[in-house]
Design a protein around this motif. Structure first.
Motif, PDB file in Angstrom:
ATOM      1  N   ASP A  55      -7.695 -16.809  -8.469  1.00 22.45           N
ATOM      2  CA  ASP A  55      -8.581 -15.980  -7.835  1.00 22.45           C
ATOM      3  C   ASP A  55      -9.925 -16.376  -7.499  1.00 22.45           C
ATOM      4  O   ASP A  55     -10.216 -17.554  -7.383  1.00 22.45           O
ATOM      5  CB  ASP A  55      -8.960 -14.868  -9.132  1.00 22.45           C
ATOM      6  CG  ASP A  55      -9.600 -15.252 -10.141  1.00 22.45           C
ATOM      7  OD1 ASP A  55     -10.174 -16.293 -10.187  1.00 22.45           O
ATOM      8  OD2 ASP A  55      -9.548 -14.417 -11.311  1.00 22.45           O
TER       9      ASP A  55
ATOM     10  N   ALA B 217       0.666  -1.165   0.058  1.00 26.41           N
ATOM     11  CA  ALA B 217      -0.016   0.082  -0.145  1.00 26.41           C
ATOM     12  C   ALA B 217       0.762   1.198  -0.052  1.00 26.41           C
ATOM     13  O   ALA B 217       0.501   2.363  -0.346  1.00 26.41           O
ATOM     14  CB  ALA B 217      -0.966   0.062   1.230  1.00 26.41           C
TER      15      ALA B 217
ATOM     16  N   ASP C 289       0.926  -7.433  -4.767  1.00 25.63           N
ATOM     17  CA  ASP C 289       0.054  -7.397  -3.877  1.00 25.63           C
ATOM     18  C   ASP C 289      -0.835  -8.465  -3.767  1.00 25.63           C
ATOM     19  O   ASP C 289      -1.830  -8.510  -4.910  1.00 25.63           O
ATOM     20  CB  ASP C 289      -0.469  -5.978  -3.669  1.00 25.63           C
ATOM     21  CG  ASP C 289      -1.575  -5.741  -2.471  1.00 25.63           C
ATOM     22  OD1 ASP C 289      -1.431  -7.011  -1.764  1.00 25.63           O
ATOM     23  OD2 ASP C 289      -1.910  -4.602  -2.100  1.00 25.63           O
TER      24      ASP C 289
ATOM     25  N   LYS D  63      -3.242  -9.255  -2.432  1.00 25.66           N
ATOM     26  CA  LYS D  63      -4.625  -8.854  -2.023  1.00 25.66           C
ATOM     27  C   LYS D  63      -5.311  -7.977  -3.090  1.00 25.66           C
ATOM     28  O   LYS D  63      -6.604  -8.268  -3.123  1.00 25.66           O
ATOM     29  CB  LYS D  63      -4.889  -8.301  -0.529  1.00 25.66           C
ATOM     30  CG  LYS D  63      -4.160  -8.892   0.517  1.00 25.66           C
ATOM     31  CD  LYS D  63      -4.211  -7.907   1.832  1.00 25.66           C
ATOM     32  CE  LYS D  63      -3.503  -8.539   2.778  1.00 25.66           C
ATOM     33  NZ  LYS D  63      -3.497  -7.612   4.316  1.00 25.66           N
ATOM     34  N   THR D  64      -4.642  -7.500  -3.895  1.00 23.50           N
ATOM     35  CA  THR D  64      -5.312  -6.710  -4.999  1.00 23.50           C
ATOM     36  C   THR D  64      -4.983  -7.074  -6.350  1.00 23.50           C
ATOM     37  O   THR D  64      -5.583  -6.798  -7.313  1.00 23.50           O
ATOM     38  CB  THR D  64      -5.082  -5.325  -4.891  1.00 23.50           C
ATOM     39  OG1 THR D  64      -3.450  -5.127  -5.135  1.00 23.50           O
ATOM     40  CG2 THR D  64      -5.243  -4.632  -3.413  1.00 23.50           C
ATOM     41  N   ALA D  65      -3.805  -7.916  -6.718  1.00 25.38           N
ATOM     42  CA  ALA D  65      -3.331  -8.451  -7.918  1.00 25.38           C
ATOM     43  C   ALA D  65      -4.465  -9.120  -8.352  1.00 25.38           C
ATOM     44  O   ALA D  65      -5.200 -10.241  -7.878  1.00 25.38           O
ATOM     45  CB  ALA D  65      -2.126  -9.095  -7.992  1.00 25.38           C
ATOM     46  N   LYS D  66      -4.870  -9.009  -9.709  1.00 25.08           N
ATOM     47  CA  LYS D  66      -5.895  -9.715 -10.660  1.00 25.08           C
ATOM     48  C   LYS D  66      -7.185  -9.891  -9.788  1.00 25.08           C
ATOM     49  O   LYS D  66      -7.963 -10.937  -9.652  1.00 25.08           O
ATOM     50  CB  LYS D  66      -5.503 -11.079 -10.725  1.00 25.08           C
ATOM     51  CG  LYS D  66      -4.072 -11.227 -11.515  1.00 25.08           C
ATOM     52  CD  LYS D  66      -4.072 -10.761 -12.593  1.00 25.08           C
ATOM     53  CE  LYS D  66      -2.683 -10.561 -13.578  1.00 25.08           C
ATOM     54  NZ  LYS D  66      -2.615 -10.068 -14.761  1.00 25.08           N
ATOM     55  N   GLY D  67      -7.453  -8.854  -8.888  1.00 20.91           N
ATOM     56  CA  GLY D  67      -8.748  -8.809  -8.239  1.00 20.91           C
ATOM     57  C   GLY D  67      -8.706  -9.730  -6.710  1.00 20.91           C
ATOM     58  O   GLY D  67      -9.814  -9.598  -6.252  1.00 20.91           O
ATOM     59  N   GLY D  68      -7.253  -9.910  -6.559  1.00 20.30           N
ATOM     60  CA  GLY D  68      -7.239 -10.687  -5.158  1.00 20.30           C
ATOM     61  C   GLY D  68      -6.910 -12.087  -5.517  1.00 20.30           C
ATOM     62  O   GLY D  68      -7.587 -12.960  -6.224  1.00 20.30           O
TER      63      GLY D  68
ATOM     64  N   ASP E 287       4.047   1.380  -5.184  1.00 24.37           N
ATOM     65  CA  ASP E 287       3.592   0.954  -6.259  1.00 24.37           C
ATOM     66  C   ASP E 287       4.408   0.207  -7.383  1.00 24.37           C
ATOM     67  O   ASP E 287       4.176  -0.459  -7.950  1.00 24.37           O
ATOM     68  CB  ASP E 287       2.620   1.901  -6.929  1.00 24.37           C
ATOM     69  CG  ASP E 287       3.113   3.082  -7.502  1.00 24.37           C
ATOM     70  OD1 ASP E 287       4.370   3.062  -7.287  1.00 24.37           O
ATOM     71  OD2 ASP E 287       2.406   3.991  -7.950  1.00 24.37           O
TER      72      ASP E 287
END
Length: 522
Positions: A114, A47, A88, A90-95, A50
């Protein structure tokens, strides 16, 4: 890649003495360029940052003396600063979450998944091949020699290929470069293997959950092992040979020599009567491979040494070298096509791979990498595209020399007719519905021997035609009670029909020139 490093090892041991120790710290402590920045990253979270500037392999940078003997390869590219995204979980490709650990003794990799069940491969950009060595050799100079030759690989080749593959109509993944922070603990028990590393993440087409619009109306995805088992186990499963050949010519174009069966997935299509398999290439580690630019590596890559280590040059110096690792899958997946098919495909690829497509693709190199090798890579690719028809012809001629015509574990009839001194027709008829599933006319000027494999169940083989000259036909009946009839005549003892099967349980009618012997392994 394991075979690559083993071959390098074997010749290294011939040329050098088995003395000297491996460097304790061959690999750079961190890929991060700025050490002050690295200290900050050790306490940062995704976070907070980037992107990071890294050097994928600054440890491959060498002096002129070393390069003279072991090659310049892509050493400068590996040591070029490149800015990449911070990964990340938690966020890469929507998690994403971890499905399983993968990789072999050289590459660190994970299969990630995912929330929709789509899978991705996270693979280390750099490699450590020392693990393939016996323990004794791991602490000697040999480990460093193998590690050093990773520099023959272009670490960023895979990210520029999708643009050209898409233009050529070939299925592909879309790799992205990422960096994992030094204190990232989202990898759980595997965290120490991934922290502070540069990786490539790409789609992993491995099940019906990973079908995308790119694959059209595919119903499933199978690995090569499953595909081959189905193809030769059932009589209603077929390889889309034209599309496989298109993909293989593209392999030649980008100089990817490591295309064995494990380097493919297969999209499955069902037309209501039969299932067809279309190739999806993966693992593009060896595209743009550059190896023969040092005294020792030049010797290694000779035809009498490790022939398959063919370098990415403007001309195709040795097409067979680029085929060697794929012999098994090529022989079973490309036995229907003619020279005209390959010439047509080469022309289609030339039309698709325009100057604009090639230039747009290569400009996707990281800016500093493009500044080093971009223009040269573009010139090389344009030359290889222009010469593709010649390479396609050579590719075809190697395959046509000793082709396999393989049945299935169901019942088939093989009909061989010697049409004239130049041509021999081979048909395969599916006995369950008397439907022809294979037909090709082989030419004596291209083919020395045709080998027919009946595999299991009760198959029929019929050979007919009287000619002065012809192609040797080899029949391997396989399991089951087969019916073999040879009514042909060839006025050349080298072109007889040879039968590998036993008389027990089989009905065999030999012609005057038929030869029977013990069966070989397929």
């Amino acid at each position: 890649m394991k075979s690559y490093y083993l071959h390098v090892l074997s010749l290294t041991c011939i040329i050098l003495f088995s003395s000297g120790c491996a460097r304790k710290n061959f690999f750079a402590k961190t890929p991060v360029v700025d050490q002050d920045r690295y200290q900050q990253l050790k306490v940062a979270s995704p976070a907070d940052v980037d992107s990071v500037t890294v050097m994928a392999g600054q440890h491959y940078k060498r002096t002129g003396f070393h390069n003279f003997f072991w090659g310049k390869h892509y050493r400068n590219v590996w040591a070029t600063p490149v800015t990449v995204k911070v990964f990340d979980m938690k966020t890469a490709k929507g998690g994403l979450s971890i499905e399983k650990l993968g990789g072999g003794m050289q590459t660190t990799s994970l299969t990630l998944i995912d929330d929709n069940g789509f899978t991705y491969a996270l693979r280390s950009l750099d490699k450590d091949p020392a693990g393939i060595l016996p323990k004794f050799w791991r602490n000697t100079f040999v480990a460093d020699v193998l590690r050093d030759q990773t520099s023959a690989i272009n670490p960023y080749a895979a990210i520029v290929l999708p643009t050209m593959a898409e233009a050529a109509g070939i299925a592909h993944s879309k790799p992205e470069l990422v960096y994992v922070l030094p204190n990232d603990t989202t990898f759980g028990e595997y965290s120490d293997r991934f922290q502070d590393g540069v990786f490539m993440i790409e789609e992993k087409y491995d099940s019906d959950r990973t079908i995308t619009p790119m694959l059209g109306d595919a119903t499933d995805i199978a690995g090569s092992k499953k595909m081959l088992r189905k193809r030769f186990g059932d009589d209603d499963h077929f390889i889309d040979q034209r599309e496989f050949a298109r993909a293989r010519l593209f392999d030649l174009f980008i100089n990817d020599w490591d295309r064995h069966a494990g380097q493919w997935e297969w999209a499955v299509y069902d037309d209501g009567n039969n299932k067809h398999y279309r190739a999806i290439p993966k693992d593009r580690d060896n595209a743009f491979f550059k190896f023969d630019d040092g005294v020792i590596t030049w010797l290694f890559s000779r035809k009498w040494a490790i022939r398959k280590f063919e370098s990415f040059d403007p001309k195709y110096k040795d097409v067979y070298a680029l085929m060697m690792n794929a012999t098994f899958i090529d022989n079973r997946g490309l036995n229907e096509l003619t020279l005209q098919d390959y010439q047509d495909l080469a022309a289609e690829l030339q039309t698709a791979l325009t100057d604009e497509v090639i230039e747009r693709a290569i400009r996707q190199f990281p800016p500093r990498v493009y500044a080093q090798i971009g223009e040269q890579t573009i010139r090389t690719l344009k030359s290889r595209r222009d010469l593709l028809p010649q390479a396609a012809r050579e590719f075809y001629m190697h395959l046509a020399k000793d082709p396999l015509v393989v049945g299935t574990d169901k019942e088939e009839r093989f009909e061989v007719e010697r049409l004239n001194d130049e041509e021999t027709s081979v048909k395969v008829i599916r006995l369950s519905d008397d439907k022809q599933v294979y037909h090709r006319i082989f030419k004596r000027s291209e083919t020395k021997q045709i080998t027919l494999y009946g595999l299991a169940e009760d198959d029929e083989f019929e050979v007919s035609g009287e000619v002065k000259k012809g192609i040797r036909v080899v029949i391997v009946g396989g399991r089951g009670e087969d019916e073999i009839k040879d009514k042909s005549r060839v006025n050349s003892w080298r072109r007889k029909t040879i039968v590998y099967d036993t008389k027990r349980g089989n009905e065999i009618e030999f012609g005057p020139e038929t030869v029977q012997t013990k069966p070989p392994a397929m």
